[in-house]
Design a protein around this motif. Structure first.
Motif, PDB file in Angstrom:
ATOM      1  N   ASP A 111      49.624  34.800  26.188  1.00 44.48           N
ATOM      2  CA  ASP A 111      50.179  35.777  26.884  1.00 44.48           C
ATOM      3  C   ASP A 111      49.346  36.948  27.415  1.00 44.48           C
ATOM      4  N   ASN A 112      48.889  37.310  26.226  1.00 41.81           N
ATOM      5  CA  ASN A 112      48.113  38.580  26.630  1.00 41.81           C
ATOM      6  C   ASN A 112      46.978  38.181  27.774  1.00 41.81           C
ATOM      7  N   LEU A 113      46.372  36.907  27.666  1.00 41.87           N
ATOM      8  CA  LEU A 113      45.374  36.826  28.466  1.00 41.87           C
ATOM      9  C   LEU A 113      46.108  36.403  30.003  1.00 41.87           C
ATOM     10  N   LEU A 114      47.008  35.735  29.886  1.00 44.96           N
ATOM     11  CA  LEU A 114      47.605  35.454  31.221  1.00 44.96           C
ATOM     12  C   LEU A 114      48.151  36.740  32.023  1.00 44.96           C
ATOM     13  N   PHE A 115      48.724  37.670  31.123  1.00 47.63           N
ATOM     14  CA  PHE A 115      49.224  38.666  31.911  1.00 47.63           C
ATOM     15  C   PHE A 115      47.964  39.535  32.470  1.00 47.63           C
ATOM     16  N   ARG A 116      47.068  39.482  31.668  1.00 49.81           N
ATOM     17  CA  ARG A 116      45.654  40.208  32.300  1.00 49.81           C
ATOM     18  C   ARG A 116      45.178  39.579  33.450  1.00 49.81           C
ATOM     19  N   SER A 117      45.003  38.286  33.493  1.00 51.74           N
ATOM     20  CA  SER A 117      44.686  37.687  34.741  1.00 51.74           C
ATOM     21  C   SER A 117      45.592  37.861  35.828  1.00 51.74           C
ATOM     22  N   ILE A 118      46.951  37.868  35.535  1.00 48.78           N
ATOM     23  CA  ILE A 118      47.796  38.422  36.574  1.00 48.78           C
ATOM     24  C   ILE A 118      47.568  39.569  37.237  1.00 48.78           C
ATOM     25  N   SER A 119      47.556  40.661  36.342  1.00 53.06           N
ATOM     26  CA  SER A 119      47.508  42.041  36.954  1.00 53.06           C
ATOM     27  C   SER A 119      46.048  42.303  37.616  1.00 53.06           C
ATOM     28  N   SER A 120      45.040  41.653  37.153  1.00 51.14           N
ATOM     29  CA  SER A 120      43.620  41.506  37.654  1.00 51.14           C
ATOM     30  C   SER A 120      43.681  41.085  38.997  1.00 51.14           C
ATOM     31  N   LEU A 121      44.387  39.870  39.075  1.00 49.08           N
ATOM     32  CA  LEU A 121      44.655  39.176  40.485  1.00 49.08           C
ATOM     33  C   LEU A 121      45.390  40.176  41.497  1.00 49.08           C
ATOM     34  N   ASN A 122      46.372  40.623  40.897  1.00 51.66           N
ATOM     35  CA  ASN A 122      47.176  41.386  41.914  1.00 51.66           C
ATOM     36  C   ASN A 122      46.282  42.778  42.320  1.00 51.66           C
ATOM     37  N   ARG A 123      45.297  43.335  41.345  1.00 54.25           N
ATOM     38  CA  ARG A 123      44.649  44.244  41.966  1.00 54.25           C
ATOM     39  C   ARG A 123      43.581  43.901  42.884  1.00 54.25           C
ATOM     40  N   ILE A 124      42.964  42.538  42.645  1.00 56.15           N
ATOM     41  CA  ILE A 124      42.038  42.019  43.584  1.00 56.15           C
ATOM     42  C   ILE A 124      42.460  41.858  44.856  1.00 56.15           C
ATOM     43  N   VAL A 125      43.637  41.291  44.934  1.00 48.01           N
ATOM     44  CA  VAL A 125      44.246  41.141  46.502  1.00 48.01           C
ATOM     45  C   VAL A 125      44.692  42.176  47.095  1.00 48.01           C
ATOM     46  N   THR A 126      45.183  43.189  46.395  1.00 52.13           N
ATOM     47  CA  THR A 126      45.636  44.474  47.025  1.00 52.13           C
ATOM     48  C   THR A 126      44.638  45.554  47.209  1.00 52.13           C
ATOM     49  N   SER A 127      43.159  45.350  46.530  1.00 56.02           N
ATOM     50  CA  SER A 127      42.230  46.300  46.496  1.00 56.02           C
ATOM     51  C   SER A 127      41.777  46.715  47.957  1.00 56.02           C
ATOM     52  N   THR A 128      41.369  47.841  48.084  1.00 52.48           N
ATOM     53  CA  THR A 128      40.867  48.320  49.548  1.00 52.48           C
ATOM     54  C   THR A 128      39.150  48.424  49.691  1.00 52.48           C
ATOM     55  N   GLY A 129      38.619  48.063  48.312  1.00 52.55           N
ATOM     56  CA  GLY A 129      37.118  48.223  48.595  1.00 52.55           C
ATOM     57  C   GLY A 129      36.745  49.505  47.798  1.00 52.55           C
ATOM     58  N   PRO A 130      35.486  49.807  47.965  1.00 53.22           N
ATOM     59  CA  PRO A 130      34.441  49.532  49.020  1.00 53.22           C
ATOM     60  C   PRO A 130      34.266  48.045  49.335  1.00 53.22           C
ATOM     61  N   ILE A 131      34.150  47.319  48.244  1.00 56.40           N
ATOM     62  CA  ILE A 131      33.862  45.838  48.636  1.00 56.40           C
ATOM     63  C   ILE A 131      35.053  45.025  48.312  1.00 56.40           C
ATOM     64  N   PRO A 132      36.073  44.779  49.380  1.00 55.62           N
ATOM     65  CA  PRO A 132      37.224  44.029  48.767  1.00 55.62           C
ATOM     66  C   PRO A 132      36.781  42.581  48.605  1.00 55.62           C
ATOM     67  N   VAL A 133      37.371  41.849  47.706  1.00 55.07           N
ATOM     68  CA  VAL A 133      37.313  40.591  47.701  1.00 55.07           C
ATOM     69  C   VAL A 133      38.373  39.933  48.830  1.00 55.07           C
ATOM     70  N   SER A 134      37.534  38.982  49.438  1.00 53.39           N
ATOM     71  CA  SER A 134      38.316  38.656  50.798  1.00 53.39           C
ATOM     72  C   SER A 134      39.002  37.367  50.167  1.00 53.39           C
ATOM     73  N   LEU A 135      40.317  36.929  50.858  1.00 52.20           N
ATOM     74  CA  LEU A 135      41.051  36.189  50.565  1.00 52.20           C
ATOM     75  C   LEU A 135      40.484  34.634  50.418  1.00 52.20           C
ATOM     76  N   PRO A 136      39.660  34.280  51.363  1.00 52.50           N
ATOM     77  CA  PRO A 136      39.230  33.216  50.998  1.00 52.50           C
ATOM     78  C   PRO A 136      38.288  32.955  50.108  1.00 52.50           C
ATOM     79  N   ASP A 137      37.533  34.193  49.940  1.00 47.19           N
ATOM     80  CA  ASP A 137      36.694  33.877  48.764  1.00 47.19           C
ATOM     81  C   ASP A 137      37.457  33.732  47.435  1.00 47.19           C
ATOM     82  N   MET A 138      38.660  34.448  47.326  1.00 46.18           N
ATOM     83  CA  MET A 138      39.584  34.467  46.161  1.00 46.18           C
ATOM     84  C   MET A 138      39.993  32.886  46.125  1.00 46.18           C
ATOM     85  N   LEU A 139      40.521  32.218  47.432  1.00 48.11           N
ATOM     86  CA  LEU A 139      41.077  31.093  47.206  1.00 48.11           C
ATOM     87  C   LEU A 139      40.020  29.886  46.909  1.00 48.11           C
ATOM     88  N   ALA A 140      38.713  30.312  47.311  1.00 49.74           N
ATOM     89  CA  ALA A 140      37.618  29.375  47.112  1.00 49.74           C
ATOM     90  C   ALA A 140      37.559  29.282  45.616  1.00 49.74           C
TER      91      ALA A 140
END
Ligand SMILES: Nc1nc2c(ncn2[C@@H]2O[C@H](COP(=O)(O)OP(=O)(O)OP(=O)(O)O)[C@@H](O)[C@H]2O)c(=O)[nH]1
Ligand SMILES: Nc1ncnc2c1ncn2[C@@H]1O[C@H](COP(=O)(O)OP(=O)(O)OP(=O)(O)O)[C@@H](O)[C@H]1O
Ligand SMILES: [Mg+2]
Ligand SMILES: [Mg+2]
Lengths: 418, 404
Positions: free
Chosen positions: A189-218
Motif C-alpha cells: 500500500d505504501n508503494l502504491l500511494f507513493r506512486s499515486i502522489s508522485s504521479l499527481n505531482r508529475i501531471v500537475t507540475s509546472t516545471g521548470p521542466i514539466p513532464v508532458s502528458l504524452p511522455d508520461m503516457l508513453a
C-alpha cells in the motif's frame, strides 16, 4: 531558467479525483489520506458497507444494494459489475468534472475487478484523463483470482490512459521474505500511494521542466508489463545522490537491477527553490550510467516554494522487450555503496557497506563486456525529450506549432487544459 | 498570346497521387480530358519519405491518366507542399532615374529584387507575388507605368521552401522520364480554380485539408496576403481515432469516412456504432459521442490555428467572401459548422467553376489542387514571357504574377 517547449498550458487548474474501489483500493486511499493529509478529492466505492463507513475518503458510495443485498460479491466480478451498473448514476455524479481520475483497486476480488473497468469507461467518457493503479493478486490466492485479475486488467486497458500495475508477488517477495501478509499489504500500500502522489505531482507540475502528458503516457500506457517504480527523498549534502539511492532500492526496480531492462523511463526530480541544474545533471548522469543505451528517458523537474522540502527522485518505467531475468549484465559501480533499508537515509551519516546493495549484483558471465563505458557519460537534461503517443507519425518530423506537438491527439491534450 | 494547349497537373498527395489532363480554351475555360489516380505510398505530410514507392505511384497515376485522356504525357505541372513551405510579405523599392516616368525597366528592376530577400540558407523562393505598388509613397497603384515620380516601391508576398525537399519531389517525377514544367505550391494552385476576382477582392480564404497537410491562402483587396502549410490532415484524425478508440488504423480510416462527424449537438448520449469483426480485429462497439468528440477537437484546434494566422494580416470579419473549404477532409460531416463557429464568417465548399469535361471530377474537393494546376499553367501560358522558363528550376517558378 530553462526554456522548454511547453506541451500543456498549465495555467488552468487541474482537479484530480482519487477513487478507491473495493477493500484494497479503499485501504490504499485511506493510507494516503492518513499519512500525507492528501490534498486530492477522494471517493470510496464498495459493496461492503462496513469498509465504507470506516473510510477517510471525502465521498462514499455504497453500491449495488439491490444486487448484493448487502452480502458482498462473494468474490465474483460479474456481481461487482452489476452492482456498479446499479449505482452508475450515483457514481457518474461523483466523478464528473475531474480532469484526472485515479482508480485504485486490488484486482482479483469481486468488487474492484468487476467495477474498475466500468468506472474507467465512465470517467473516460466524461473526458477525464484516467490513470488506473492496480495490483494483481498473490499467486497463493489461487488461479481463479489471478484469472479474474487478468481479465479485469485487460478491460481496464481499453479505457485507461495510463496504468500502473503492480504484482503483489513481486512486491512481497522482494520486500520482506518473512513478513506476514498483513505487513506485506501495508508495504505494498505504501508503494502504491507513493506512486499515486508522485504521479499527481508529475501531471500537475509546472516545471521548470514539466513532464508532458504524452511522455508520461508513453511510459505508462501498456499494462502487460508490470510497472517499475522507485521513489526516494533526501536533504542536506549530496541530497540528489542519496535520494536516487533510495529510489533505486525500491523492490519494484528489483533493487535497481531492472533499471538496466527499462525500455522507457520517466525520471522526476523535485526539490526546494535551491534545487540546481547541476544537481539535476548529476542525478541524470548516475541514472544513465545504469541504463541500457537504447532506453528512452524522459525527465521532469519541478521546484516547490517550500525551502524545507527535500529533494525527491521518482523513477517510473516499463520493462523493455526482455522479461525480467535472473542474471543481469554487469553494471559498473559508479555510486558509493549504499546504506540499507531506511526509507530515507540520514543524509549526513556516512553510508555503510551493505550486503544486498543495488550494485552488488550477480555478475553475469560477461555477456556484454563493453556494454558500459567506464567514463561517465553526461546525460543532457536540457534537451526536450522525445514524446511518443504519436502513433503513425512516430518516425517523421513532428508538427510543432507554438511549442505543442500536434501529432499527439488533440483530445488527449485538451484533457488537461480544461 | 493565348493558345489552345493541353496541360497536365500532377499532385503527389499524402493519400492519393492524381494527374489531370486538360485542354485550356482561349476563353479561359478548362476542359478535362482525363483524370488518373493511384493511392499514395511513401508520402507523409505531403512529402516523399519513400522514394521508390512514391515514384511507382506517380507512374501508375500518369499511366491511368494517359489511358483515360488518350494523351501521351511528356511533362507535368507539379504541386508541392510540406511544412517547410513558408511565406512572408516584403516591401522593396527602386529609384526612378532622372525623376521621370516609370517604365518597364523599373518594373523589371523591382521584380528582380527577389535575390535581395533574405531567406534561411537552405531555402529558395517558389513564388514572388506582387501585392501593390507605391509611387512616392502613394499606395494602391495598380499600373505604375507612365506615372511620374522619383521612387517606386512594391509589396511582395514571397513563398519559399527548402530546396532539397522540393527537389526530391521533382526527382520522383523525372525518374520515370517525365519533365516538370514548373512547381506550384498547393494553395496557389487550388486558388486558381476556386476563386474569381470578385472573391479575391472582397476577401477570402481557401483552406485545403488533405490527408497529411492543410494548405491555406488568404486574399484581400484582390491580392494574396498570407499563405502557408500546417502539417495536419486527415491522417491525424485517423490516428486520433486509432489511439482514442483503440482500433486498428485501417478501421479508424474507414470509420472516419463512413461514420465520422464533427457534430457535438443533439447527440443522444448512448448511441453506439458497431464495428464488425474482421481478420485480426475482434469487433467493437464505439460511442458516437466519443467519435464525434475526437474529430471535433482536432478540427476545432486546426481552425483556431488558422484563424490566428489569418488575423496576423487581415481581421477575419473583413473576409467578405468568407472561407472556402476543400481537400478530402472537407467531406467530413459537420466540418462547416465547426469552421463557422471559429471564423464567424460564412463557410462554403469548393465548386470548381469554369471547368467542363466528361467527368464530374471537378466536384471532387480532392482534385482542387490538380485542376488548379492546369488553370495556373494556362494563365502562365497566356501571360508570361517564354524566356523565363527552364533556366534553373527555381528561377523558372519565380514569376511576377499579376495573374495570381
Ligand atoms: N495492497 C493491498 N492489496 C490488498 C489488500 N486487501 C486485499 N488486497 C488484494 O486485492 C485483491 C482484491 O481484494 P479486495 O479488495 O478485498 O476485493 P474487492 O475488490 O473488495 O471485492 P470483494 O470480492 O467483493 O471483496 C486481493 O486478491 C488481494 O490480492 C490490501 O489491504 N492492500
Ligand atoms: N468522405 C470523406 N469523409 C471524411 N474524410 C474523407 C472523405 N474522403 C476523403 N477523406 C479524407 O481526406 C483525406 C485525403 O484528402 P486529399 O485527397 O485532399 O489529400 P491529399 O491531397 O492526398 O493529401 P495532401 O494534400 O495532404 O498531401 C484523407 O485523410 C481521407 O481520409
Ligand atoms: Mg470487498
Ligand atoms: Mg492535397
Amino acid at each position: 531558467m530553462i526554456t522548454y517547449p511547453r506541451y500543456l498550458d498549465r495555467q488552468s487548474e487541474t482537479h484530480s479525483l482519487l477513487i478507491g474501489l473495493g477493500n484494497a483500493g479503499i485501504n490504499i486511499v485511506d493510507r494516503l489520506i492518513s499519512q500525507t493529509g492528501f490534498p486530492m478529492e477522494s471517493l470510496a466505492i464498495n459493496t461492503d458497507q462496513q469498509s465504507i463507513s470506516n473510510t477517510l475518503a471525502s465521498k462514499k458510495i455504497s453500491m449495488g444494494q439491490m444486487t448484493t443485498h448487502g452480502l458482498g460479491t462473494g468474490g465474483d466480478p460479474e456481481i461487482g459489475l452489476d452492482a456498479a451498473k446499479e449505482s452508475a448514476g450515483e457514481i457518474q455524479r461523483s466523478i464528473v468534472g475531474a480532469n484526472i481520475v485515479f482508480i485504485c483497486a486490488g484486482l482479483g476480488g469481486g468488487t474492484g475487478s468487476g467495477a474498475a473497468p466500468l468506472v474507467a469507461e465512465m470517467a473516460k467518457q466524461n473526458g477525464s484523463l484516467v490513470i488506473a493503479v492496480v495490483t494483481s493478486p498473490f499467486s497463493f490466492e489461487g488461479r481463479r483470482r489471478s484469472q479474474q485479475a487478468a481479465s479485469s486488467l485487460r478491460e481496464i486497458t481499453r479505457f485507461a490512459d495510463a496504468i500502473l500495475h503492480f504484482e503483489n508477488d513481486r512486491m512481497a517477495e522482494l520486500i520482506e521474505p518473512h513478513a506476514e501478509v498483513r505487513e506485506t499489504f501495508a508495504i505494498c500500500d505504501n508503494l502504491l500511494f507513493r506512486s499515486i502522489s508522485s504521479l499527481n505531482r508529475i501531471v500537475t507540475s509546472t516545471g521548470p521542466i514539466p513532464v508532458s502528458l504524452p511522455d508520461m503516457l508513453a511510459v505508462l500506457r501498456h499494462s502487460d508489463d508490470s510497472c517499475l517504480f522507485g521513489c526516494g527523498e533526501a536533504i542536506g549534502e549530496s541530497r540528489g545522490h542519496h535520494a536516487l539511492e533510495t529510489a533505486l532500492r525500491s523492490p519494484l526496480l528489483d533493487r535497481g537491477r531492472l533499471l538496466h531492462d527499462a525500455g522507457k523511463l520517466l525520471v522526476y526530480i523535485s526539490g526546494p527553490p535551491s534545487l540546481s541544474m547541476a544537481e539535476v545533471s548529476e542525478v541524470m548522469r548516475e541514472i544513465s550510467n545504469n541504463l541500457s543505451p537504447s532506453a528512452m528517458l524522459h525527465l521532469g523537474v519541478s521546484a516547490t516554494q517550500d525551502h524545507s522540502s527535500p529533494l525527491t527522485v521518482t523513477i517510473m518505467g516499463r520493462c523493455g522487450t526482455g522479461k525480467r531475468t535472473g542474471a543481469q549484465p554487469k553494471v559498473t559501480p559508479d555510486l558509493t555503496p549504499l546504506a540499507q533499508s531506511q526509507p530515507t537515509p540520514p543524509p549526513a551519516s556516512k553510508p555503510q557497506q551493505a550486503e544486498a546493495s543495488f550494485f552488488e549484483m550477480p555478475l553475469a558471465p560477461t555477456a556484454h563486456p563493453t556494454e558500459k563505458p567506464a567514463a561517465p557519460k553526461v546525460q543532457q537534461p536540457l534537451l526536450p525529450l522525445d514524446p511518443v503517443t504519436r502513433g503513425r507519425f512516430d518516425k517523421i518530423e513532428p508538427t510543432i506549432v507554438e511549442g505543442e506537438d500536434l501529432d499527439v491527439p488533440t483530445f488527449l491534450r485538451m484533457k488537461l487544459k480544461k | 498570346m493565348a493558345r489552345e494547349k493541353i496541360h497536365v497537373g500532377l499532385e503527389i498527395g499524402t493519400t492519393k497521387v492524381c494527374a489531370v489532363v486538360a485542354e485550356c480554351r482561349r476563353d479561359g475555360e478548362v476542359r478535362l480530358l482525363g483524370v488518373g489516380e493511384s493511392p499514395s505510398r511513401g508520402v507523409r505530410k505531403g512529402e516523399i519519405v519513400d522514394f521508390q514507392n512514391a515514384s511507382n505511384c506517380v507512374h501508375d497515376a500518369l499511366s491511368d491518366a494517359e489511358e483515360r485522356s488518350d494523351h501521351e504525357i511528356k511533362s507535368v505541372w507539379l504541386a508541392v507542399t510540406g511544412s517547410h513551405i513558408e511565406s512572408s510579405n516584403h516591401r522593396r523599392s527602386v529609384n526612378i532615374e532622372g525623376g521621370g516616368e516609370i517604365t518597364e525597366k523599373e518594373i523589371e528592376d523591382i521584380a528582380s529584387k527577389d535575390k535581395e530577400v533574405s531567406l534561411p540558407k537552405d531555402n529558395d523562393i517558389l513564388h514572388s507575388i506582387l501585392q501593390q505598388y507605391y509611387v512616392d509613397g502613394r499606395e494602391g497603384v495598380i499600373d505604375p507605368i507612365g506615372i511620374g515620380g522619383s521612387k517606386l516601391e512594391a509589396d511582395y508576398h514571397i513563398i519559399h521552401g527548402v530546396v532539397n525537399r522540393i527537389q526530391s519531389t521533382i526527382r520522383c517525377v523525372r525518374k520515370i522520364g517525365i519533365d516538370v514544367e514548373d512547381v506550384v505550391v498547393n494553395s496557389v494552385a487550388s486558388a486558381q480554380i476556386l476563386l474569381d476576382d470578385q472573391k479575391k477582392a472582397s476577401g477570402v480564404v481557401v483552406i485545403d485539408i488533405g490527408g497529411g497537410v492543410t494548405d491555406y491562402i488568404v486574399y484581400h483587396n484582390g491580392v494574396v496576403r498570407q499563405s502557408g502549410v500546417i502539417a495536419i490532415g486527415g491522417d491525424h484524425i485517423t490516428n486520433d481515432l486509432c489511439i482514442g478508440l483503440r482500433i486498428p488504423i485501417t478501421r479508424a480510416e474507414k470509420l472516419k469516412i463512413e461514420e465520422g462527424s464533427a457534430i457535438l449537438e443533439n447527440l443522444s448520449g448512448a448511441e453506439k456504432i458497431t464495428l464488425k469483426n474482421d481478420t485480426g480485429f475482434s469487433g467493437k462497439e464505439i460511442d458516437r459521442s466519443m467519435l464525434n468528440h475526437i474529430i471535433h477537437s482536432r478540427l476545432h484546434e486546426l481552425f483556431l490555428i488558422l484563424r490566428n494566422r489569418i488575423q496576423e494580416v487581415v481581421p477575419v470579419h473583413l473576409l467578405g467572401s468568407g472561407i472556402i473549404l476543400t481537400g478530402g477532409c472537407s467531406l467530413i460531416k459537420g466540418i462547416r459548422e465547426v469552421a463557422e463557429s471559429v471564423f464567424e464568417v460564412p463557410v462554403h465548399f469548393a465548386h470548381a467553376q469554369s471547368v467542363t469535361g466528361p467527368t464530374s471530377a471537378f466536384d471532387n474537393p480532392q482534385l482542387s489542387t490538380c485542376i488548379g494546376l492546369v488553370k495556373y499553367a494556362h494563365a502562365v501560358d497566356a501571360d508570361a514571357p517564354q524566356e523565363s522558363f527552364f533556366n534553373r528550376f527555381i528561377s523558372s517558378i519565380t514569376r511576377k504574377l499579376h495573374l495570381i
